[in-house]
Design an enzyme around this catalytic site. Structure first.
Site, PDB file in Angstrom:
ATOM      1  N   GLN A  61       0.832  -1.199   0.000  1.00  0.00           N
ATOM      2  CA  GLN A  61       0.000   0.000   0.000  1.00  0.00           C
ATOM      3  C   GLN A  61       0.871   1.256   0.000  1.00  0.00           C
ATOM      4  O   GLN A  61       1.802   1.372   0.798  1.00  0.00           O
ATOM      5  CB  GLN A  61      -0.909   0.022   1.226  1.00  0.00           C
ATOM      6  CG  GLN A  61      -1.886   1.185   1.242  1.00  0.00           C
ATOM      7  CD  GLN A  61      -2.726   1.211   2.510  1.00  0.00           C
ATOM      8  OE1 GLN A  61      -2.277   1.706   3.532  1.00  0.00           O
ATOM      9  NE2 GLN A  61      -3.949   0.678   2.438  1.00  0.00           N
ATOM     10  N   CYS A  91      -6.321   6.634   6.061  1.00  0.00           N
ATOM     11  CA  CYS A  91      -5.667   6.775   7.363  1.00  0.00           C
ATOM     12  C   CYS A  91      -6.116   8.059   8.053  1.00  0.00           C
ATOM     13  O   CYS A  91      -5.984   9.147   7.496  1.00  0.00           O
ATOM     14  CB  CYS A  91      -4.154   6.772   7.200  1.00  0.00           C
ATOM     15  SG  CYS A  91      -3.282   6.951   8.776  1.00  0.00           S
ATOM     16  N   ARG A 217      -8.920  -5.007  12.921  1.00  0.00           N
ATOM     17  CA  ARG A 217      -8.825  -5.215  14.369  1.00  0.00           C
ATOM     18  C   ARG A 217      -9.534  -6.495  14.812  1.00  0.00           C
ATOM     19  O   ARG A 217      -9.080  -7.173  15.741  1.00  0.00           O
ATOM     20  CB  ARG A 217      -9.401  -3.998  15.096  1.00  0.00           C
ATOM     21  CG  ARG A 217      -8.592  -2.719  14.881  1.00  0.00           C
ATOM     22  CD  ARG A 217      -9.318  -1.498  15.457  1.00  0.00           C
ATOM     23  NE  ARG A 217     -10.598  -1.282  14.786  1.00  0.00           N
ATOM     24  CZ  ARG A 217     -11.631  -0.652  15.343  1.00  0.00           C
ATOM     25  NH1 ARG A 217     -11.546  -0.195  16.580  1.00  0.00           N
ATOM     26  NH2 ARG A 217     -12.756  -0.479  14.661  1.00  0.00           N
TER      27      ARG A 217
END
Length: 310
Positions: A61, A91, A217
């Protein structure tokens, strides 16, 4: 998930099963052409056919805001035959956003279009180009505009994290908005955000209409989650139990010990154990036992005891 989900954890998690593709942590591109060693340091899977040892493809990425510089670096990265190239427009970190990287670009759909188009032109057609976005910066009013900018620029697929930059990782997640985006573009859309259980995955698919999901997560907390989601029935779903995880924790520690400074090794292990606590009571006990331990020798002794058959 910079600082946690690196190639070591990618290796360990993909051994559990259920993962079709990984995306690396971002590689920041500013104003220079990066040497190949930068790409292979962050994504050593490039030296293994762009796959983890378990055989799962990994897309490096890139993150930045200069279309020409990103395209130039993407072309060099393409020489290493990656499984694809992903572009980070998601982000939310302030340090990243201050330098015009990540989710802050969602206020500039025209720039997003130029970046994706430039990278797509620079990369051979056989290498997929994808992007990850959020719903917007402060709100989701320009979400469809950004998604269409990526679509018309020639991207192969797109991940949508169903929150804004301002939200960070705070609830609520807005899967309904992902459905709106999916209906407005032609390219495949992957849904992301707050997928912690098989039931979450089922509901996310129902609400968004997306067949594919990205888990971050949730996978770190529950390494068997993707395998259970991929199962055809509840009977086939096999959650990862503690005895299955222990050898993977041992392998994680082995790799961390081989490349992380002595003083930081314990912290890396405890960081993962802390995430595992919500799903595995044994991880809570392990974390409590090791919380104040910094000596790698003592941690290795704990692992040796834990791995002994009972």
């Amino acid at each position: 998930m910079e600082g946690l989900l690196d190639h070591t954890l990618r290796d360990v998690l993909t051994r559990v099963g259920g993962v079709d593709r990984c995306v690396s942590e971002f590689i920041r591109v500013t104003d220079q052409l990066l040497p190949p060693r930068v790409f292979t340091r962050v994504v050593p899977e490039l030296l293994n056919g762009s796959r983890t040892p378990a055989g799962v493809p990994v897309r490096p990425q890139l993150l930045g805001s200069d279309p020409a510089c990103l395209a130039e670096n993407a072309a060099r990265l393409a020489e290493l035959q990656p499984a694809g190239i992903d572009l980070n427009f998601g982000c939310p970190a302030k340090t990243v956003n201050r330098h015009r990287g990540g989710a802050v670009l969602l206020d500039e759909p025209e720039l997003i279009h130029r970046i994706v188009a430039a990278v797509r032109r620079a990369v051979p057609a056989g290498i997929p180009v994808s992007a990850k976005i959020r719903l917007g910066v402060q709100d989701g009013t320009r979400a469809i505009e950004c998604a269409q900018a990526i679509d018309t620029a020639g991207a192969d697929d797109m991940v949508v994290h169903a929150r804004t930059k301002a939200q960070g990782y705070r609830p609520p997640v807005d899967w309904e908005r992902v459905a709106d985006i999916r209906a407005a573009v032609a390219l495949p859309v992957v849904a992301n955000g707050d997928i912690w259980t098989v039931q979450d995955a089922q509901r996310c698919r129902e609400v968004t209409g997306c067949g594919d999901l990205m888990i971050g997560r949730g996978m770190v907390r529950d390494p068997g989650l993707a395998r259970c989601i991929q199962a055809q029935s509840a009977q086939e779903a096999r959650p990862a139990n503690w005895m299955e995880l222990l050898p993977l924790i041992g392998e994680f520690w082995r790799q961390v010990s081989g490349r992380v400074e002595h003083r930081h090794r314990a912290g890396r292990l405890k960081q993962w154990l802390s995430s595992l606590r919500s799903r595995h009571p044994e991880a809570q006990a392990a974390f409590d036992e090791l919380r104040l331990v910094h000596d790698p020798v003592r941690i290795e002794a704990w692992l040796s005891r834990a791995l002994q058959p009972t």
